[in-house]
Design an enzyme around this catalytic site. Structure first.
Site, PDB file in Angstrom:
ATOM      1  CE  LYS A   1      35.966  36.623  33.809  1.00 19.99           C
ATOM      2  NZ  LYS A   1      36.794  37.621  33.114  1.00 19.99           N
TER       3      LYS A   1
ATOM      4  NE  ARG B   1      41.272  36.279  37.223  1.00 18.95           N
ATOM      5  CZ  ARG B   1      40.185  37.055  37.342  1.00 18.95           C
ATOM      6  NH1 ARG B   1      39.155  36.652  38.042  1.00 18.95           N
ATOM      7  NH2 ARG B   1      40.137  38.221  36.761  1.00 18.95           N
TER       8      ARG B   1
ATOM      9  NE  ARG C   1      36.091  46.798  33.314  1.00 20.42           N
ATOM     10  CZ  ARG C   1      36.309  45.492  33.442  1.00 20.42           C
ATOM     11  NH1 ARG C   1      35.357  44.633  33.181  1.00 20.42           N
ATOM     12  NH2 ARG C   1      37.477  45.038  33.845  1.00 20.42           N
TER      13      ARG C   1
ATOM     14  NE  ARG D   1      37.439  46.604  37.686  1.00 21.01           N
ATOM     15  CZ  ARG D   1      37.202  45.324  37.419  1.00 21.01           C
ATOM     16  NH1 ARG D   1      35.981  44.905  37.240  1.00 21.01           N
ATOM     17  NH2 ARG D   1      38.194  44.470  37.342  1.00 21.01           N
TER      18      ARG D   1
ATOM     19  NE  ARG E   1      42.245  43.275  35.528  1.00 21.30           N
ATOM     20  CZ  ARG E   1      41.297  44.087  35.050  1.00 21.30           C
ATOM     21  NH1 ARG E   1      41.601  45.315  34.672  1.00 21.30           N
ATOM     22  NH2 ARG E   1      40.073  43.669  34.965  1.00 21.30           N
TER      23      ARG E   1
END
Ligand code: AMP
Length: 195
Positions: A13, A88, A127, A133, A144
């Protein structure tokens, strides 16, 4: 154009939203980034959001909705925006509709990026290695992905019913995906569903 970009975590995104604003103009509004920046600065908003984000949970609607509704009313958003990471939940989408209605800036389309789950897990693991992160650890990733299915998934129907949903296969080269988004938006506009 006034656009929403929907997709599961690691669907691309952020990357695609940046390329879309380069191509169509408008402002890129990335709610995850705004929340992370606030958490780092230790603002009130950041303190409220931090624990939810670290667990991979959604930050409560009342915190996020106020933040975004204020942002979309700012003058630089009049010419267009790509909302990345918002809405969301259905209450967030309803609040956005009311606000955009009042501003006379209705959404032109919602782009739904589609990536199968095995590929998402592969991208999230990569990632986690590259970006450090805290919400990319295994437990937070699972949470998530589950929340995307249960809370954000219903938004696909919400926008489909309004004739706003444009679905795009988001697997492949970054530039190819951007090309598919542009083509799908042009087709949507030509059909008379869009602006
Ligand atoms: P993202 O960078 O879009 O993956 O967002 C990172 C985290 O920020 C999410 O896992 C949520 O904790 C929080 N967040 C971002 N956008 C929203 C939203 N619209 N509603 C609730 N929480 C959000």
């Amino acid at each position: 154009m006034h656009l929403v970009l929907l997709g599961p975590p690691a669907a691309g995104k952020g990357t695609q939203a940046r390329r879309m604003t380069d191509q169509f103009g408008g402002v890129h509004i990335d709610t995850g980034d705004i929340l992370r920046a606030n958490a780092e600065r230790g603002t009130d908003l950041g303190r409220k959001a931090r624990t939810y984000m670290e667990r991979g949970d959604l930050v409560p609607d009342e915190v996020v909705i106020d933040m975004v509704l204020e942002r979309v009313g700012e003058p630089d958003c009049a010419a267009g925006f790509v909302l990345d990471g918002f809405p969301r939940t259905v209450p967030q989408a309803e609040a956005l509709d009311r606000r955009l209605g009042a501003l006379d800036r209705p959404l032109d389309a919602t782009v739904g990026l589609e990536v199968e789950e095995a590929e998402l897990r592969r991208r999230l693991a990569e990632r986690a290695r590259e970006q450090d992160r805290s919400d990319d650890d295994e437990q937070a990733v699972r949470q998530r992905l589950e929340l995307f299915a249960s809370e954000t998934g219903p938004l696909l129907d919400y926008y489909r019913q309004q004739g706003l949903l444009v679905r795009v296969d988001a697997v492949g080269e970054v530039g190819d995906v951007t090309g598919r988004i542009a083509g799908a938006l042009a087709a949507h506009t030509d059909r008379g569903d869009g602006p």
